[in-house]
Write a protein that holds these residues in place. Structure first.
Motif, PDB file in Angstrom:
ATOM      1  N   UNK A 114      33.140  -5.074  49.831  1.00 59.11           N
ATOM      2  CA  UNK A 114      32.501  -5.918  48.817  1.00 59.11           C
ATOM      3  C   UNK A 114      32.130  -5.179  47.532  1.00 59.11           C
ATOM      4  N   UNK A 115      32.151  -3.847  47.571  1.00 59.12           N
ATOM      5  CA  UNK A 115      31.886  -3.070  46.359  1.00 59.12           C
ATOM      6  C   UNK A 115      30.418  -2.768  46.141  1.00 59.12           C
ATOM      7  N   UNK A 116      30.179  -1.936  45.135  1.00 58.80           N
ATOM      8  CA  UNK A 116      28.805  -1.517  44.840  1.00 58.80           C
ATOM      9  C   UNK A 116      27.945  -2.714  44.470  1.00 58.80           C
ATOM     10  N   UNK A 117      26.729  -2.746  44.986  1.00 57.00           N
ATOM     11  CA  UNK A 117      25.793  -3.821  44.633  1.00 57.00           C
ATOM     12  C   UNK A 117      24.402  -3.219  44.470  1.00 57.00           C
ATOM     13  N   UNK A 118      23.855  -3.345  43.297  1.00 50.84           N
ATOM     14  CA  UNK A 118      22.475  -2.929  43.022  1.00 50.84           C
ATOM     15  C   UNK A 118      21.814  -4.047  42.221  1.00 50.84           C
ATOM     16  N   UNK A 119      20.551  -4.247  42.457  1.00 49.37           N
ATOM     17  CA  UNK A 119      19.836  -5.269  41.691  1.00 49.37           C
ATOM     18  C   UNK A 119      18.767  -4.562  40.853  1.00 49.37           C
ATOM     19  N   UNK A 120      18.894  -4.651  39.546  1.00 49.17           N
ATOM     20  CA  UNK A 120      17.914  -3.985  38.691  1.00 49.17           C
ATOM     21  C   UNK A 120      16.565  -4.684  38.789  1.00 49.17           C
ATOM     22  N   UNK A 121      15.523  -3.904  38.895  1.00 54.58           N
ATOM     23  CA  UNK A 121      14.164  -4.426  38.972  1.00 54.58           C
ATOM     24  C   UNK A 121      13.492  -4.167  37.622  1.00 54.58           C
ATOM     25  N   UNK A 122      13.061  -5.225  36.970  1.00 52.86           N
ATOM     26  CA  UNK A 122      12.375  -5.042  35.685  1.00 52.86           C
ATOM     27  C   UNK A 122      11.113  -4.211  35.903  1.00 52.86           C
ATOM     28  N   UNK A 123      10.943  -3.166  35.127  1.00 52.38           N
ATOM     29  CA  UNK A 123       9.802  -2.279  35.297  1.00 52.38           C
ATOM     30  C   UNK A 123       9.542  -1.579  33.968  1.00 52.38           C
ATOM     31  N   UNK A 124       8.279  -1.406  33.670  1.00 54.49           N
ATOM     32  CA  UNK A 124       7.924  -0.761  32.401  1.00 54.49           C
ATOM     33  C   UNK A 124       8.473   0.648  32.305  1.00 54.49           C
ATOM     34  N   UNK A 125       8.715   1.283  33.436  1.00 51.39           N
ATOM     35  CA  UNK A 125       9.191   2.670  33.423  1.00 51.39           C
ATOM     36  C   UNK A 125      10.695   2.768  33.169  1.00 51.39           C
ATOM     37  N   UNK A 126      11.412   1.648  33.244  1.00 46.06           N
ATOM     38  CA  UNK A 126      12.847   1.704  32.956  1.00 46.06           C
ATOM     39  C   UNK A 126      13.043   2.105  31.494  1.00 46.06           C
ATOM     40  N   UNK A 127      13.889   3.079  31.245  1.00 45.12           N
ATOM     41  CA  UNK A 127      14.096   3.489  29.857  1.00 45.12           C
ATOM     42  C   UNK A 127      14.662   4.882  29.748  1.00 45.12           C
ATOM     43  N   UNK A 128      14.494   5.458  28.572  1.00 44.18           N
ATOM     44  CA  UNK A 128      15.072   6.767  28.265  1.00 44.18           C
ATOM     45  C   UNK A 128      14.035   7.863  28.456  1.00 44.18           C
ATOM     46  N   UNK A 129      14.475   8.997  28.986  1.00 45.05           N
ATOM     47  CA  UNK A 129      13.572  10.129  29.254  1.00 45.05           C
ATOM     48  C   UNK A 129      14.195  11.422  28.756  1.00 45.05           C
ATOM     49  N   UNK A 130      13.347  12.357  28.308  1.00 48.39           N
ATOM     50  CA  UNK A 130      13.881  13.693  28.002  1.00 48.39           C
ATOM     51  C   UNK A 130      14.207  14.416  29.310  1.00 48.39           C
ATOM     52  N   UNK A 131      15.227  15.224  29.272  1.00 54.74           N
ATOM     53  CA  UNK A 131      15.608  15.967  30.479  1.00 54.74           C
ATOM     54  C   UNK A 131      16.009  17.386  30.143  1.00 54.74           C
ATOM     55  N   UNK A 132      16.131  18.179  31.182  1.00 51.46           N
ATOM     56  CA  UNK A 132      16.543  19.571  30.997  1.00 51.46           C
ATOM     57  C   UNK A 132      17.095  20.070  32.334  1.00 51.46           C
ATOM     58  N   UNK A 133      17.691  21.224  32.291  1.00 51.18           N
ATOM     59  CA  UNK A 133      18.166  21.814  33.536  1.00 51.18           C
ATOM     60  C   UNK A 133      16.974  22.415  34.283  1.00 51.18           C
ATOM     61  N   UNK A 134      16.884  22.096  35.552  1.00 55.16           N
ATOM     62  CA  UNK A 134      15.837  22.691  36.395  1.00 55.16           C
ATOM     63  C   UNK A 134      16.534  23.481  37.504  1.00 55.16           C
ATOM     64  N   UNK A 135      15.979  24.635  37.800  1.00 55.17           N
ATOM     65  CA  UNK A 135      16.640  25.535  38.745  1.00 55.17           C
ATOM     66  C   UNK A 135      15.862  25.638  40.042  1.00 55.17           C
ATOM     67  N   UNK A 136      16.521  26.186  41.027  1.00 53.23           N
ATOM     68  CA  UNK A 136      15.910  26.365  42.344  1.00 53.23           C
ATOM     69  C   UNK A 136      15.807  27.852  42.635  1.00 53.23           C
ATOM     70  N   UNK A 137      14.611  28.267  43.019  1.00 61.96           N
ATOM     71  CA  UNK A 137      14.378  29.674  43.342  1.00 61.96           C
ATOM     72  C   UNK A 137      14.297  29.782  44.865  1.00 61.96           C
ATOM     73  N   UNK A 138      15.465  29.879  45.506  1.00 63.43           N
ATOM     74  CA  UNK A 138      15.506  29.910  46.969  1.00 63.43           C
ATOM     75  C   UNK A 138      15.191  31.315  47.483  1.00 63.43           C
ATOM     76  N   UNK A 139      14.927  31.385  48.759  1.00 63.43           N
ATOM     77  CA  UNK A 139      14.640  32.660  49.417  1.00 63.43           C
ATOM     78  C   UNK A 139      13.210  32.704  49.906  1.00 63.43           C
ATOM     79  N   UNK A 140      13.041  33.084  51.179  1.00 63.32           N
ATOM     80  CA  UNK A 140      11.695  33.099  51.746  1.00 63.32           C
ATOM     81  C   UNK A 140      11.086  34.499  51.643  1.00 63.32           C
ATOM     82  N   UNK A 141       9.768  34.520  51.643  1.00 66.08           N
ATOM     83  CA  UNK A 141       9.048  35.792  51.532  1.00 66.08           C
ATOM     84  C   UNK A 141       7.599  35.590  51.908  1.00 66.08           C
ATOM     85  N   UNK A 142       6.872  36.702  52.026  1.00 65.64           N
ATOM     86  CA  UNK A 142       5.424  36.670  52.220  1.00 65.64           C
ATOM     87  C   UNK A 142       4.768  37.387  51.058  1.00 65.64           C
ATOM     88  N   UNK A 143       3.652  36.854  50.598  1.00 61.24           N
ATOM     89  CA  UNK A 143       2.858  37.578  49.604  1.00 61.24           C
ATOM     90  C   UNK A 143       1.410  37.625  50.086  1.00 61.24           C
TER      91      UNK A 143
END
Lengths: 108, 710
Positions: free
Chosen positions: B48-77
């Protein structure tokens, strides 16, 4: 030693695979595929999907993840079966030295 | 390549609650976001194909973005350790990956003790002094490193606890330090701060009993279920663990006399650190949503888009979550129990990247979409509970506080059967679509809710629908579901290989589960002997079947076979004509059920369950139909045999089948089990007018009625 492709006796399975690259396969074809689908160097052929259900190209994953994937620019396949056939032909050549000069489907 | 990705701070948010989303852009500086209800995440043109229903919400809109990185690796401090002058450091270490460059065992400022390709090394600023011998991997060593600041002399010493012929792995070296290194307050184990603000130079392997003579002596066998490390020394320089290294690990002195760490903690004083451990990616929130109090419960996503997608890049993502009913609010009669433990277990499942048997197993080329290409290049996303760390040890913890690329609509898995190739979350959207098509009103609840709230979460529901593969359950979840069924609940188990592995939730940290792959079952890695008990709660891990609670006890069927190429069909059996089953087959005349579908071309596929009274299926279970004619790649699972039979595949083994099953329960409830992961992929066939759809609807319509079954 594990099985090695014997082109004389295994040639019969080429046509079976060509008819149905993804399907219920005979024990003989399964043995051929299990052999072809393993590369002891650790490299792995992959199918890169450029557009879901529309466009695929082949790629190769190196033995170590620290090295980059190699993705081919072409040929571009429009079905998974076409890609399976191309990989089968390449692997058959690598294992036996023989070319399979047959398309997946005969031209009308 | 994937150019935008993100994750929510929770998978379950109540109506009226708040949820935040962390988003990263690989390119560009802004993105669009909108709230959508997820109906169908499968873009297969055969369906039947992709189906999504948009929900009207004040938060819908444009946002600033940037690259966010992941600092993996476990340790103790241990932040309170004062600046060191002269010191003597001792520890036991069990290295697992010699090939990486400097691996920190312990550090303060520019003084670092570590391994360089297996050689014990003291780094003091730019100066490095190393033993000539190398450690072997997976062997215990006692190490001692001293620095006399006044005399400017150092000593390095390592002693193997096991000796082997022709091995040169014992060493001692003394010498002079040219320049005294800079130190600063705080002490680090298994990683140390880098110039760019991250923590790096991680250690792969176990560390036990690290100590600074007359300053601190950390005992890792204390507080095992927590992220605290206890200093037994007078100054109590307690530490904290970051990124979830593995605890309850055997120490150098483990002798097999006790397998339960709770009863002999002194044998479990090791922590296994990995450079690729990850708990919380810790990204900055990008979008915050207040969920309207009247928003219908169900599956939702934040659709984020940073541009137009093309053949080289995908510039949109659906960041999935579930809106659950608010406390005290209205409940529907039907609940979909989102298998979020299974979603987390499979989070960023990467066997197509790491396992070289995968193509033979699935019987076709391994497909990499743009998300998979991104996953390949970003191992710092962290593995699934199916993956191994780079050092070969299994990933036993999985967190949802990181981008999970396969918990998303539009993700097509390398594993999920020829055709739509869906697995877990996206496969479950076939059910959402069917429920929406038929207009069934339902709530969504999640595994994590069930773990936290127990039976009270279920008690108001008449029917619980599972997802396609509800494989992982904690003990509180298991107990709550069983009690609900015993008291009259009706379970529609719309998948297979459910209630298989026991998991534990962390008691302090949100959103992380643990599995120990003990002794038996389909395992892509195996827990070490002696490490079968969860560190989070001390329970025996592994298969529920091995713990004494086979899945048959819960859902009348249990795991029997798996294979990932083609699906097959069911053939009705005599039980389907029993009057007790009349309601199930009303309007269904076919003998063959489900010889169609988007997942492998049939309703019976991927993973299969069957009835087994000896394992706990109720004796009154009706075996309504069984699948047949499976491919040779659909094989019996290993807990089903002791001696490996030569006829493992479905082409030669009658045990390889899915049993469509129904059983009434003594409290008036009932269970209906489809025993196949592929079932829901057949629901939409022929515009939802087909035997699989009719049977499912017949059962649901009867299950929702109050009349008891027995």
């Amino acid at each position: 030693m594990a099985y090695r492709i014997n082109p004389e006796t295994d040639r019969a399975y080429i046509e079976e695979f060509r008819r149905s690259p993804i399907g219920l396969h005979s024990p003989g074809l399964r043995r051929v595929l299990n052999t072809l689908r393993y590369d002891p160097t650790g490299r792995q052929v992959i199918l890169v999907c450029r557009k879901p259900f529309k466009e695929w190209v082949l790629g190769e994953m190196p033995a170590h993840r620290s090295e980059p994937l190699a993705v081919e620019a072409g040929p571009v396949f429009t079905s998974r079966e076409e890609a399976e056939w191309e990989v089968f032909r390449r692997r058959w050549k690598a294992h036996t030295g023989e070319n399979i000069n047959l398309p997946l489907k005969e031209q009308d | 390549m994937l150019e935008i990705l993100g994750y929510p701070d929770r998978y379950s948010v109540p109506q009226g609650g708040e949820i935040r989303f962390m988003v990263s852009l690989e390119e560009g500086e802004k993105f669009e976001a909108r709230l959508v209800r997820v109906i169908n995440g499968d873009c297969n043109p055969e369906g039947p194909g992709l189906k999504f229903k948009e929900i009207a919400h004040a938060a819908n809109g444009s946002y600033p973005g940037k690259r966010q990185k992941i600092d993996a690796g476990s340790y103790m401090v241990a932040p309170s350790v004062p600046r060191l002058g002269s010191f003597t450091f001792t520890a036991y270490v069990w290295p697992t990956l010699r090939t990486r460059n400097f691996q920190t065992i312990a550090a303060q400022g520019s003084v670092k003790i570590g391994l360089v390709e297996g050689a014990l090394t003291l780094a003091a600023g730019e100066e490095r002094h190393a033993l000539d011998c190398r450690m072997l991997t997976r062997q215990w060593y006692a190490i001692k490193v001293s620095l006399d600041a006044k005399a400017r002399r150092f000593t390095l010493e390592q002693m193997p606890l096991s000796t082997y012929a022709l091995q040169n792995d014992r060493g001692r070296k003394s010498g002079r330090i040219a320049a005294l290194p800079k130190t600063r307050k705080g002490f680090w184990i298994a990683g140390c701060p880098q110039g760019d603000g991250t923590v790096g130079e991680h250690f792969d392997g176990k560390i036990e009993s690290p100590a600074l003579l007359r300053i601190a002596r950390w005992d890792f066998s204390r507080e095992i279920p927590t992220t605290k490390t206890i200093d037994l020394g007078p100054s109590k320089h307690h530490g904290r663990l970051v990124n979830m290294p593995a605890r309850a690990m055997k120490g150098h002195n483990w002798d097999g006399s006790e397998h339960r760490w709770m009863f002999k903690p002194e044998h479990y004083g090791a922590i296994h650190f990995h450079h690729d451990d990850l708990y919380d990616a810790g990204w900055e929130p990008s979008v915050a949503l207040k969920i309207p109090a009247d928003l219908k419960s169900g599956p939702y996503a934040l659709h984020v888009r940073s541009g137009k997608s093309d053949e080289m890049a995908t510039r949109e993502d659906y960041i999935s979550f579930f809106v659950v009913p608010r406390k005290g609010g209205r409940r529907e009669k039907i609940a979909f129990l989102a298998p979020t433990c299974a979603y987390m277990a499979y989070a960023n499942h990467a066997e197509h990247i790491t396992a070289r048997e995968a193509e033979r197993t699935v019987g076709r080329l391994l497909q990499f979409g743009h998300s998979d290409l991104y996953m390949y290049e970003h191992p710092e996303l962290g593995g699934s509970l199916y993956d191994s760390h780079l050092d070969g040890s299994g990933v036993c913890y999985s967190s949802r506080l990181r981008p999970v690329l396969n918990f998303s609509s539009r993700y097509h898995s390398w594993l999920g059967g020829h055709g739509s190739a869906l697995w877990q979350y996206n496969a479950d959207t076939h059910l959402f679509d069917w429920l929406d098509h038929h207009g069934f009103a339902y709530d969504a609840i999640t595994d994590e809710d069930l773990h936290q709230q127990g039976h009270s979460l279920l008690k108001d529901y008449r029917v619980v629908l599972t997802g396609t593969h509800p494989e992982y359950h904690s003990t509180p979840m298991w107990d709550a579901m069983k009690r609900w069924l015993d008291e009259g609940g009706r379970l529609m188990y719309l998948g297979a290989n459910g209630w298989y592995w026991r998991v534990a939730f962390h008691k302090e940290l949100p959103g992380v589960i643990e599995v120990r792959r003990a002794e038996d079952g389909i395992r892509t890695w195996a827990a070490e002997p002696g490490e079968y008990y969860h560190s989070f709660n001390g329970e025996l891990g592994g298969l529920w079947r091995r713990i004494g609670r086979p899945p048959n006890v819960m859902c009348a069927v249990g795991f029997i076979a798996q294979g990932f190429d083609l699906s097959s069909y069911y053939r009705r059996g005599p039980d389907s004509y029993h009057p007790r089953a009349n309601f199930i087959f009303e309007g269904v005349d076919e003998e063959v059920i489900g010889n169609f579908g988007l997942i492998g071309g049939g309703a019976a596929g991927l993973e299969l369950d069957c009835v087994n009274v000896r394992l706990g299926s109720p004796p009154n279970t009706l075996k309504l139909a069984s699948s047949e004619n499976h491919s040779a790649l659909v094989m019996l699972v290993n807990e089903e045999f002791g001696v490996v039979p030569p006829n493992l595949g479905g082409d030669q083994n009658d045990q390889v089948r899915a049993d469509l099953a129904f059983a009434e329960l003594p409290g008036g409830g009932a269970v209906f089990s489809v025993s196949s992961i592929a079932w829901c992929g057949s629901l939409s066939h022929n515009n939802y007018d087909n035997s699989v759809s009719h049977i499912t609807a017949n059962v649901l319509n009867r299950f929702v009625k109050p009349e008891p079954f027995a």
